[in-house]
Structure formats: structure tokens, C-alpha cells
Motif scaffolding. Structure first.
Motif, PDB file in Angstrom:
ATOM      1  N   GLY A  25      72.155  14.104   6.834  1.00  0.00           N
ATOM      2  CA  GLY A  25      71.249  14.208   5.698  1.00  0.00           C
ATOM      3  C   GLY A  25      71.410  15.477   4.891  1.00  0.00           C
ATOM      4  N   ASN A  26      72.244  16.401   5.354  1.00  0.00           N
ATOM      5  CA  ASN A  26      72.439  17.662   4.615  1.00  0.00           C
ATOM      6  C   ASN A  26      72.900  17.362   3.194  1.00  0.00           C
ATOM      7  N   ALA A  27      72.159  17.872   2.224  1.00  0.00           N
ATOM      8  CA  ALA A  27      72.450  17.674   0.794  1.00  0.00           C
ATOM      9  C   ALA A  27      72.550  16.187   0.436  1.00  0.00           C
ATOM     10  N   GLY A  28      71.953  15.328   1.260  1.00  0.00           N
ATOM     11  CA  GLY A  28      71.990  13.887   0.992  1.00  0.00           C
ATOM     12  C   GLY A  28      73.379  13.293   1.059  1.00  0.00           C
ATOM     13  N   ILE A  29      74.290  13.951   1.790  1.00  0.00           N
ATOM     14  CA  ILE A  29      75.708  13.593   1.764  1.00  0.00           C
ATOM     15  C   ILE A  29      75.977  12.136   2.138  1.00  0.00           C
ATOM     16  N   TRP A  36      69.918  -2.019   3.720  1.00  0.00           N
ATOM     17  CA  TRP A  36      68.662  -1.275   3.738  1.00  0.00           C
ATOM     18  C   TRP A  36      68.095  -1.198   5.146  1.00  0.00           C
ATOM     19  N   LYS A  37      68.338  -2.203   5.946  1.00  0.00           N
ATOM     20  CA  LYS A  37      67.824  -2.181   7.330  1.00  0.00           C
ATOM     21  C   LYS A  37      68.572  -1.135   8.161  1.00  0.00           C
ATOM     22  N   ALA A  38      69.869  -1.056   7.992  1.00  0.00           N
ATOM     23  CA  ALA A  38      70.651  -0.027   8.685  1.00  0.00           C
ATOM     24  C   ALA A  38      70.247   1.361   8.183  1.00  0.00           C
ATOM     25  N   ALA A  39      70.033   1.463   6.867  1.00  0.00           N
ATOM     26  CA  ALA A  39      69.610   2.743   6.287  1.00  0.00           C
ATOM     27  C   ALA A  39      68.240   3.149   6.815  1.00  0.00           C
ATOM     28  N   LEU A  40      67.366   2.188   7.051  1.00  0.00           N
ATOM     29  CA  LEU A  40      66.029   2.492   7.579  1.00  0.00           C
ATOM     30  C   LEU A  40      66.114   3.107   8.974  1.00  0.00           C
ATOM     31  N   VAL A  41      66.968   2.564   9.800  1.00  0.00           N
ATOM     32  CA  VAL A  41      67.152   3.127  11.150  1.00  0.00           C
ATOM     33  C   VAL A  41      67.639   4.570  11.052  1.00  0.00           C
ATOM     34  N   LEU A  42      68.653   4.797  10.220  1.00  0.00           N
ATOM     35  CA  LEU A  42      69.174   6.151  10.062  1.00  0.00           C
ATOM     36  C   LEU A  42      68.134   7.072   9.436  1.00  0.00           C
ATOM     37  N   ALA A  43      67.393   6.586   8.459  1.00  0.00           N
ATOM     38  CA  ALA A  43      66.357   7.397   7.803  1.00  0.00           C
ATOM     39  C   ALA A  43      65.286   7.835   8.810  1.00  0.00           C
ATOM     40  N   CYS A  44      64.879   6.941   9.675  1.00  0.00           N
ATOM     41  CA  CYS A  44      63.871   7.288  10.698  1.00  0.00           C
ATOM     42  C   CYS A  44      64.422   8.329  11.664  1.00  0.00           C
ATOM     43  N   LEU A  45      65.682   8.183  12.045  1.00  0.00           N
ATOM     44  CA  LEU A  45      66.305   9.158  12.942  1.00  0.00           C
ATOM     45  C   LEU A  45      66.427  10.531  12.265  1.00  0.00           C
ATOM     46  N   ILE A  46      66.814  10.544  11.000  1.00  0.00           N
ATOM     47  CA  ILE A  46      66.918  11.809  10.270  1.00  0.00           C
ATOM     48  C   ILE A  46      65.544  12.465  10.166  1.00  0.00           C
ATOM     49  N   ALA A  47      64.532  11.680   9.821  1.00  0.00           N
ATOM     50  CA  ALA A  47      63.166  12.218   9.709  1.00  0.00           C
ATOM     51  C   ALA A  47      62.704  12.813  11.046  1.00  0.00           C
ATOM     52  N   PRO A  87      58.037  18.741   0.339  1.00  0.00           N
ATOM     53  CA  PRO A  87      58.279  17.720   1.364  1.00  0.00           C
ATOM     54  C   PRO A  87      59.683  17.860   1.960  1.00  0.00           C
ATOM     55  N   SER A  88      59.921  17.134   3.015  1.00  0.00           N
ATOM     56  CA  SER A  88      61.240  17.167   3.650  1.00  0.00           C
ATOM     57  C   SER A  88      62.267  16.501   2.739  1.00  0.00           C
ATOM     58  N   GLY A  89      63.227  17.275   2.285  1.00  0.00           N
ATOM     59  CA  GLY A  89      64.271  16.749   1.408  1.00  0.00           C
ATOM     60  C   GLY A  89      65.176  15.745   2.105  1.00  0.00           C
ATOM     61  N   HIS A  90      65.503  16.013   3.370  1.00  0.00           N
ATOM     62  CA  HIS A  90      66.321  15.078   4.140  1.00  0.00           C
ATOM     63  C   HIS A  90      65.627  13.720   4.225  1.00  0.00           C
ATOM     64  N   THR A  91      64.331  13.762   4.541  1.00  0.00           N
ATOM     65  CA  THR A  91      63.564  12.526   4.687  1.00  0.00           C
ATOM     66  C   THR A  91      63.417  11.822   3.348  1.00  0.00           C
ATOM     67  N   ALA A  92      63.125  12.590   2.308  1.00  0.00           N
ATOM     68  CA  ALA A  92      62.936  11.995   0.982  1.00  0.00           C
ATOM     69  C   ALA A  92      64.203  11.283   0.514  1.00  0.00           C
ATOM     70  N   ALA A  93      65.345  11.938   0.635  1.00  0.00           N
ATOM     71  CA  ALA A  93      66.604  11.311   0.216  1.00  0.00           C
ATOM     72  C   ALA A  93      66.899  10.062   1.042  1.00  0.00           C
ATOM     73  N   SER A  94      66.614  10.130   2.333  1.00  0.00           N
ATOM     74  CA  SER A  94      66.882   9.000   3.216  1.00  0.00           C
ATOM     75  C   SER A  94      66.024   7.790   2.859  1.00  0.00           C
TER      76      SER A  94
END
Length: 192
Positions: free
Chosen positions: A30-34, A139-150, A116-123
Motif C-alpha cells: 500500500g505504500n504510495a498506493g503502488i 473487487w472481491k480480491a481487492a477487498l481481501v487485500l484492502a482489509c489486510l492492508i488496513a 485518515p489512513s492513506g493506505h486504507t483510503a487508497a485500498s
């Protein structure tokens, strides 16, 4: 704020060397939304990644696979403006490790504000944008990764739980906003 520190301190009790490494790896995505920027580029470059059902995207963006990339791009730009440009500078929230100075950070010390958390917001921006773009599997795969990043942001003691919640809300707004921007452009192009 006391309850937030209780949550963060409870997470400190589940640390293991393996989990530390996993969380550092996840947060680095999630660094810099990479990860989301790379996904956007892939969608914009490779039209075979996504085909839309209607022809409007073809007329607007050339190849139908680019529509999802355009929605994601617009959403990430909105997120950057909202989260890093406005809200972080408006709230000036100090990070938890600056208050609990005994915590040893496992990642490089972030230099910006906490809320707010930038990593979480971008995710979550990516999750919502992909959902509105019709990317059912992505989007479902992204949701799993977004939750893990958060989760990793709290695990690593760089964000409070309310920072993460704020990031989720900003991400939802930015993801939807990006979709609305592209829809407005599609309507404008159709009317011309």
C-alpha cells in the motif's frame, strides 16, 4: 482515545517474527498506493483485462478494457486530493507511536499525519471503484487485500482504529466519486 490504545496494545501481544514479516510485506503493497497504481496502469494498457457489456465505454475510451482503468484512475486522484491534500492537513492528528514512544516500529516512520489512513483510503477506493466498474472478481480480491492492508496499519502501530475507519469512509466516497466522474464524461461525450 484510550480505547484505541487498548486495541493497538492488544495487537502488540499477537506479534511473532513471521507475522511481523507478513504485515510489513502487506503494508508495503500500500505504500504510495503502488499496488493500485500498477493495477490502474494494467487496466489502461491491456484492454483484454476487462470488457464492458455496453458500447459507451468503447466510444469514450477507445477500447472497452480502459473504462475500469479510467474509473480507478479518477477515484485514486479524488482519494489523493481528499485524504492527503485536505483531511490529513485539516486534522493534524499525531500518530500513535509519537505518543507511545516505547513502541519499536517495524516500518519506516511515516512523516505525514495520522488521520485518515492513506493506505486504507487508497485500498478501499480501489475496491469501490472496481465494484462500480463491474469488475466482479477483481473487487472481491481487492477487498481481501484492502482489509489486510488496513489491519497491518494498526498492527504496525502507525494508525489508530479511527484512522483506518476514516480511510475506509474516504475510500468509499472517492471510489464512488471516480465512478460518477467517468459516468458524467460518458454522458458528455454521448451528447456531443
Amino acid at each position: 482515545m484510550q480505547i484505541e490504545f487498548q486495541i493497538l496494545d492488544a495487537l502488540q501481544k499477537i506479534h511473532t517474527p513471521v507475522l511481523d514479516g507478513v504485515m510489513c510485506l502487506i503494508t508495503s503493497l500500500g505504500n504510495a498506493g503502488i499496488i493500485w497504481i500498477l493495477l490502474t496502469i494494467a487496466l489502461l494498457i491491456n484492454p483484454k483485462i476487462r470488457r464492458t457489456k455496453d458500447g459507451t465505454a468503447c466510444r469514450l475510451f477507445g477500447e472497452s478494457g480502459r473504462r475500469s482503468g479510467c474509473i480507478l484512475l479518477a477515484a485514486l486522484i479524488l482519494d489523493l486530493i481528499l485524504c492527503n491534500g485536505i483531511l490529513k492537513n485539516l486534522f493534524h492528528r499525531v500518530r500513535p507511536y509519537d505518543i507511545r514512544t516505547s513502541i519499536e516500529l517495524l516500518v519506516k516512520r511515516p512523516l505525514d499525519y495520522s488521520f485518515p489512513s492513506g493506505h486504507t483510503a487508497a485500498s478501499f477506493t480501489a475496491v469501490v471503484a472496481l465494484s462500480f466498474a463491474g469488475e466482479k472478481r477483481a473487487w472481491k480480491a481487492a477487498l481481501v487485500l484492502a482489509c489486510l492492508i488496513a489491519f497491518s496499519r494498526m498492527y504496525l502501530y502507525v494508525h489508530y482504529p479511527t484512522d483506518v475507519l476514516g480511510g475506509v469512509l474516504v475510500g468509499i466516497a472517492a471510489g464512488y466519486g471516480g465512478y460518477r466522474v467517468v459516468k458524467a464524461l460518458e454522458r458528455y461525450k454521448k451528447e456531443k
